[in-house]
Scaffold this active site. Sequence first.
Site, PDB file in Angstrom:
ATOM      1  N   TYR A  37       0.831  -1.202   0.000  1.00 52.13           N
ATOM      2  CA  TYR A  37       0.000   0.000   0.000  1.00 52.13           C
ATOM      3  C   TYR A  37       0.864   1.250   0.000  1.00 52.13           C
ATOM      4  CZ  TYR A  37       0.732   0.999   5.021  1.00 52.13           C
ATOM      5  OH  TYR A  37       1.273   1.322   6.241  1.00 52.13           O
ATOM      6  N   ARG A  56       8.388   4.303  -4.239  1.00 54.69           N
ATOM      7  CA  ARG A  56       8.388   3.421  -3.059  1.00 54.69           C
ATOM      8  C   ARG A  56       7.411   2.263  -3.271  1.00 54.69           C
ATOM      9  NH1 ARG A  56       7.245   6.005   2.794  1.00 54.69           N
ATOM     10  NH2 ARG A  56       5.124   6.130   1.945  1.00 54.69           N
ATOM     11  N   LYS A 153       6.494  -1.429   2.295  1.00 47.90           N
ATOM     12  CA  LYS A 153       5.210  -0.919   2.813  1.00 47.90           C
ATOM     13  C   LYS A 153       4.122  -1.936   2.455  1.00 47.90           C
ATOM     14  CE  LYS A 153       2.984   3.590   3.391  1.00 47.90           C
ATOM     15  NZ  LYS A 153       3.107   3.724   4.828  1.00 47.90           N
ATOM     16  N   GLU A 185      11.480   2.946  14.723  1.00 45.00           N
ATOM     17  CA  GLU A 185      10.473   3.905  14.249  1.00 45.00           C
ATOM     18  C   GLU A 185       9.236   3.739  15.113  1.00 45.00           C
ATOM     19  OE1 GLU A 185       9.012   3.038  10.254  1.00 45.00           O
ATOM     20  OE2 GLU A 185       9.645   0.956  10.483  1.00 45.00           O
ATOM     21  N   LEU A 209      10.800   1.822   7.750  1.00 46.51           N
ATOM     22  CA  LEU A 209      10.182   2.297   6.509  1.00 46.51           C
ATOM     23  C   LEU A 209      10.836   3.620   6.087  1.00 46.51           C
ATOM     24  CD1 LEU A 209       7.689   1.563   4.611  1.00 46.51           C
ATOM     25  CD2 LEU A 209       6.749   3.656   5.561  1.00 46.51           C
TER      26      LEU A 209
HETATM   27  N1  PDD Z   1       2.316   5.259   7.638  1.00 45.80           N
HETATM   28  N2  PDD Z   1       6.943   4.179   9.388  1.00 45.80           N
HETATM   29  C1  PDD Z   1       5.817   3.432   9.335  1.00 45.80           C
HETATM   30  C2  PDD Z   1       5.825   2.075   9.944  1.00 45.80           C
HETATM   31  C3  PDD Z   1       4.658   3.960   8.705  1.00 45.80           C
HETATM   32  O1  PDD Z   1       3.551   3.216   8.636  1.00 45.80           O
HETATM   33  C4  PDD Z   1       4.695   5.280   8.168  1.00 45.80           C
HETATM   34  C5  PDD Z   1       3.516   5.909   7.481  1.00 45.80           C
HETATM   35  C6  PDD Z   1       5.894   6.013   8.251  1.00 45.80           C
HETATM   36  C7  PDD Z   1       6.023   7.419   7.668  1.00 45.80           C
HETATM   37  O2  PDD Z   1       6.084   7.389   6.258  1.00 45.80           O
HETATM   38  P1  PDD Z   1       5.594   8.640   5.390  1.00 45.80           P
HETATM   39  O3  PDD Z   1       6.327   9.831   5.882  1.00 45.80           O
HETATM   40  O4  PDD Z   1       5.956   8.276   3.998  1.00 45.80           O
HETATM   41  O5  PDD Z   1       4.099   8.768   5.616  1.00 45.80           O
HETATM   42  C8  PDD Z   1       6.993   5.431   8.862  1.00 45.80           C
HETATM   43  C9  PDD Z   1       1.153   5.665   6.883  1.00 45.80           C
HETATM   44  C10 PDD Z   1       0.815   7.117   6.996  1.00 45.80           C
HETATM   45  C11 PDD Z   1       0.005   4.722   7.217  1.00 45.80           C
HETATM   46  O6  PDD Z   1       0.302   3.544   7.394  1.00 45.80           O
HETATM   47  O7  PDD Z   1      -1.151   5.151   7.272  1.00 45.80           O
END
Ligand code: PDD
Length: 291
Positions: A37, A56, A153, A185, A209
């Site tokens: 996703y 990504r 992801k 994280e 991630l």
């Molecule tokens: N999640 N780390 C994890 C485990 C995440 O699920 C996310 C984002 C991030 C931050 O990534 P970004 O800056 O690209 O949003 C880091 C999204 C928002 C979600 O699962 O809804």
Amino acid sequence: MTPFVADPVYLNGQFLPLNEAGVSPLDRGFLYGDGVYEVIPVYSRKAFRIDEHLKRLQATLDGIKLRNPLAAHEWKSVIFKLIEAAPWDDQSIYLQVTRGADDKRDHAFPPLSVPQTAFAFASPLVTTSAEVRAKGVAAITVPDLRWSRCDLKVVSLLANVLARQEAVEQGCAEALLIRDGYLKEGAASNIFIVKDGLLLAPPKTHLMLPGITYDVILELAEHHGQPLEVREITETELRAADEVWMTSSTKEILAITTLDGQAVGTGEPGPYGEKMWQWYQDFKNTVMRNG
Ligand code: PDD
């Protein structure tokens, strides 16, 4: 349509109302969590860093050996159509691809003739209220029980779900994942710390991630001359930090002011996080909103 999902949604080549969109119960996303996703923020109807998000997405698809059902320009046209049809100016676009539905249940991949399932929808982008931002949020630490490809992801998010739920049950906003004594994280965010004016960020490895917001923060730090080190952060350093922030496409930058019931630094959002939040807002209003 719901208050959180606009009509139409996109499913396998069609734009249709959410309540008419259906997926087989044999879909491997449902049976195995076998899918990927993306979440793309949209400001003033402009998708932010769409190329990076699609890159990504491709990296994750490659990582799980799943063909991309759409070329980048096709994804863009789906995304632009969803953005146009949704009632909000600031949105988040959710994309999902799974390995589709075979006529049986078998762990190994289905034949190539089984089409992938591609799904996408627009939601309103709800940013953190000024009241919450002014106080910051509470977080807990939990052991990182995920697999070892956290750079992908994927929709198999059970360990993240359990970690976030544990935080919620303790009245907290996020769970910080600790593996072998190191901060990796958050359950759905990247984490930064500040110590004595130095911004520290864990490195991009297969155990984290690679956040798109994370990249923006590194760029802003460099641009504004904020001292920065990208290196592993121990749990001890995390607990002694002056500031801790969580970052993501939907949360932007949010101060964590309580960790496992202890105040982080002064227990209030710190000056470095405030400065970064302002840089981020300026960047959003001058760059992101203009596409
Ligand atoms: N999640 N780390 C994890 C485990 C995440 O699920 C996310 C984002 C991030 C931050 O990534 P970004 O800056 O690209 O949003 C880091 C999204 C928002 C979600 O699962 O809804």
